[in-house]
Write an enzyme that holds these catalytic residues in place. Structure first.
Site, PDB file in Angstrom:
ATOM      1  N   SER A   1       1.090  -1.744   0.556  1.00 15.90           N
ATOM      2  CA  SER A   1       0.048   0.186   0.029  1.00 15.90           C
ATOM      3  C   SER A   1       0.874   1.326   0.212  1.00 15.90           C
ATOM      4  O   SER A   1       1.804   1.063   0.621  1.00 15.90           O
ATOM      5  CB  SER A   1      -0.858   0.198   1.057  1.00 15.90           C
ATOM      6  OG  SER A   1      -1.328   0.953   1.224  1.00 15.90           O
TER       7      SER A   1
ATOM      8  N   TYR B   1      -1.817  -0.612  10.354  1.00 16.12           N
ATOM      9  CA  TYR B   1      -1.898  -0.857   8.893  1.00 16.12           C
ATOM     10  C   TYR B   1      -0.760   0.190   8.046  1.00 16.12           C
ATOM     11  O   TYR B   1      -0.137  -1.522   7.035  1.00 16.12           O
ATOM     12  CB  TYR B   1      -3.528   0.351   8.685  1.00 16.12           C
ATOM     13  CG  TYR B   1      -3.449  -0.582   7.445  1.00 16.12           C
ATOM     14  CD1 TYR B   1      -3.181  -1.830   6.743  1.00 16.12           C
ATOM     15  CD2 TYR B   1      -3.492   0.356   6.491  1.00 16.12           C
ATOM     16  CE1 TYR B   1      -3.777  -1.644   5.290  1.00 16.12           C
ATOM     17  CE2 TYR B   1      -3.650   0.820   4.458  1.00 16.12           C
ATOM     18  CZ  TYR B   1      -4.349  -1.354   3.919  1.00 16.12           C
ATOM     19  OH  TYR B   1      -3.851  -1.251   3.045  1.00 16.12           O
TER      20      TYR B   1
HETATM   21  N1  LIG Z   1      -8.841  -0.579  -1.074  1.00 17.31           N
HETATM   22  C1  LIG Z   1      -7.864   0.264  -0.687  1.00 17.31           C
HETATM   23  O1  LIG Z   1      -8.047   1.207  -0.884  1.00 17.31           O
HETATM   24  C2  LIG Z   1      -6.299   0.129  -0.836  1.00 17.31           C
HETATM   25  C3  LIG Z   1      -4.844   0.626  -0.683  1.00 17.31           C
HETATM   26  C4  LIG Z   1      -3.980   0.184  -0.888  1.00 17.31           C
HETATM   27  C5  LIG Z   1      -3.633  -1.663  -0.258  1.00 17.31           C
HETATM   28  N2  LIG Z   1      -5.032  -2.104  -0.129  1.00 17.31           N
HETATM   29  C6  LIG Z   1      -4.689  -3.715  -0.011  1.00 17.31           C
HETATM   30  O2  LIG Z   1      -5.216  -4.579  -1.039  1.00 17.31           O
HETATM   31  C7  LIG Z   1      -5.544  -5.788  -0.273  1.00 17.31           C
HETATM   32  C8  LIG Z   1      -7.473  -5.948  -0.791  1.00 17.31           C
HETATM   33  O3  LIG Z   1      -8.000  -4.641  -0.278  1.00 17.31           O
HETATM   34  P1  LIG Z   1      -9.346  -4.843  -1.115  1.00 17.31           P
HETATM   35  O4  LIG Z   1      -9.448  -3.081  -0.909  1.00 17.31           O
HETATM   36  O5  LIG Z   1     -10.026  -5.378  -1.790  1.00 17.31           O
HETATM   37  O6  LIG Z   1     -10.722  -5.325   0.449  1.00 17.31           O
HETATM   38  P2  LIG Z   1     -11.966  -6.280   0.686  1.00 17.31           P
HETATM   39  O7  LIG Z   1     -12.407  -5.914  -0.751  1.00 17.31           O
HETATM   40  O8  LIG Z   1     -12.075  -6.045   1.695  1.00 17.31           O
HETATM   41  O9  LIG Z   1     -11.000  -7.581   0.470  1.00 17.31           O
HETATM   42  C9  LIG Z   1     -10.209  -8.053   1.262  1.00 17.31           C
HETATM   43  C10 LIG Z   1      -9.501 -10.088   1.654  1.00 17.31           C
HETATM   44  O10 LIG Z   1      -9.234  -9.929   2.034  1.00 17.31           O
HETATM   45  C11 LIG Z   1      -9.460 -10.631   2.880  1.00 17.31           C
HETATM   46  N3  LIG Z   1      -8.593 -11.616   4.078  1.00 17.31           N
HETATM   47  C12 LIG Z   1      -9.339 -10.272   4.740  1.00 17.31           C
HETATM   48  N4  LIG Z   1      -9.084 -11.189   6.655  1.00 17.31           N
HETATM   49  C13 LIG Z   1      -8.725 -11.957   6.220  1.00 17.31           C
HETATM   50  C14 LIG Z   1      -8.699 -13.463   6.885  1.00 17.31           C
HETATM   51  N5  LIG Z   1      -8.624 -13.029   7.913  1.00 17.31           N
HETATM   52  N6  LIG Z   1      -8.223 -15.018   6.057  1.00 17.31           N
HETATM   53  C15 LIG Z   1      -8.314 -14.308   4.725  1.00 17.31           C
HETATM   54  N7  LIG Z   1      -9.170 -13.912   4.050  1.00 17.31           N
HETATM   55  C16 LIG Z   1      -8.628 -12.936   4.881  1.00 17.31           C
HETATM   56  C17 LIG Z   1     -11.360 -11.590   2.624  1.00 17.31           C
HETATM   57  O11 LIG Z   1     -11.831 -12.551   2.405  1.00 17.31           O
HETATM   58  P3  LIG Z   1     -13.123 -12.879   3.452  1.00 17.31           P
HETATM   59  O12 LIG Z   1     -13.401 -11.560   4.496  1.00 17.31           O
HETATM   60  O13 LIG Z   1     -13.479 -14.050   3.232  1.00 17.31           O
HETATM   61  O14 LIG Z   1     -11.903 -13.850   4.399  1.00 17.31           O
HETATM   62  C18 LIG Z   1     -11.114 -10.039   1.761  1.00 17.31           C
HETATM   63  O15 LIG Z   1     -11.243 -11.110   0.394  1.00 17.31           O
HETATM   64  C19 LIG Z   1      -5.427  -5.671   1.105  1.00 17.31           C
HETATM   65  O16 LIG Z   1      -4.409  -6.336   1.815  1.00 17.31           O
HETATM   66  C20 LIG Z   1      -5.116  -3.934   1.485  1.00 17.31           C
HETATM   67  O17 LIG Z   1      -4.695  -3.937   2.664  1.00 17.31           O
HETATM   68  C21 LIG Z   1      -6.512  -1.610  -0.541  1.00 17.31           C
END
Ligand SMILES: NC(=O)c1ccc[n+]([C@@H]2O[C@H](COP(=O)([O-])OP(=O)(O)OC[C@H]3O[C@@H](n4cnc5c(N)ncnc54)[C@H](OP(=O)(O)O)[C@@H]3O)[C@@H](O)[C@H]2O)c1
Length: 247
Positions: free
Chosen positions: A132, A145
């Site tokens: 990130s 985070y």
């Molecule tokens: N959106 C942003 O602005 C942003 C920016 C920079 C980086 N990121 C990073 O990108 C990645 C994906 O984020 P996103 O925006 O796509 O969020 P999201 O829609 O909340 O997706 C997160 C995913 O991670 C899985 N996950 C969370 N906790 C888990 C656990 N304990 N065990 C297994 N799986 C788990 C969730 O699956 P389940 O809930 O089904 O377990 C879900 O599939 C993350 O690493 C986040 O930090 C996001």
């Protein structure tokens, strides 16, 4: 290719899984929500293979992943992760901190540790970590985070150092503000209005933008390693340094 995508039940991971399947690859998609994984399999067919486990639970992670042929995985996308809370460190919830460390750091390390020896043994493979901008730039309330994503950044760099002479690539993709996922709904613990306000009137990045980056990195010839790729929406930029007066 065979791709393992952690966190394929929503957001980036789901889009990444969809796009790899659409381009003829086989995806092992993980997450805790079995119903979401099953629905994706119904929709995408036999080239989407669900692997349901909680990545924060290292024993469950090892048990689930050792059931599949790890030596067949060509690309690992370490995407599962979360932010919890946006309070300053002195008001943050200690359990939230532990959970972010368990998922974003320990989970990613457990999965990587399982996959890496297989990639080294066959002298090929690509690991794409989802870091990130929070791992590069401090912001108010990012405390653990951001630190967890700084870990992902340096872990990626150190893997590159260890993989000298081996045809295994490591990339850290570092997205900025990205909407249309569950990220902020999770961060604000189901307060969907607060989550929606984050993206109000902003041309944010989308999961498709991140998936495009992942697809590009994975499609390059083996001799090209993208070490890191930081993406922001044009509408987002750096904050200046802040000064408190009169303290
Ligand atoms: N959106 C942003 O602005 C942003 C920016 C920079 C980086 N990121 C990073 O990108 C990645 C994906 O984020 P996103 O925006 O796509 O969020 P999201 O829609 O909340 O997706 C997160 C995913 O991670 C899985 N996950 C969370 N906790 C888990 C656990 N304990 N065990 C297994 N799986 C788990 C969730 O699956 P389940 O809930 O089904 O377990 C879900 O599939 C993350 O690493 C986040 O930090 C996001």
């Amino acid at each position: 290719m065979n791709i393992l995508v952690t966190g394929a039940t929503s957001g980036f991971g789901e889009q990444i899984a969809r796009d790899f399947v659409a381009t003829g690859h086989t995806v092992y998609g993980t997450g805790r929500r079995a119903d979401r994984l099953a629905a994706l399999q119904d929709e995408l067919g036999e080239r989407f293979l669900p692997v349901c486990f909680d990545v924060a639970d290292s024993e469950a992670t090892v048990a689930a992943l050792t059931k599949i042929d790890l030596s067949a995985i060509d690309v690992l996308v370490n995407n599962a992760g979360l932010a919890l809370g946006l309070e300053p460190a002195h008001r943050a919830d200690s359990t939230d901190w532990q959970t972010m460390i368990d998922v974003n750091i320990k989970g990613l390390v457990t999965v990587t540790h399982l996959l890496l020896p297989h990639m080294v043994a066959k002298n090929s493979g690509t690991i794409i970590n989802i870091g990130s901008t929070a791992g590069n730039h401090p912001y108010f309330g990012a405390n653990v985070y951001g630190a967890s994503k700084a870990f992902v950044k340096q872990f990626s760099n150190n893997l590159r150092a260890d993989l000298l002479g081996v045809r295994v690539r490591v990339t850290n993709i570092e997205p900025g503000l990205c909407g249309g996922t569950e990220f902020s709904n999770v961060r604000f613990k189901g307060d969907d209005d607060k989550a929606a306000a984050v993206y109000e009137q902003v041309a944010y990045l989308t999961a498709q933008d991140i998936s495009n980056a992942v697809q590009w990195v994975a499609s390059l010839p083996w001799h090209v390693n993208i070490n890191s790729m930081e993406l922001m929406p044009t509408a987002q930029t750096y904050a200046g340094l802040t000064v408190a007066r009169g303290i």
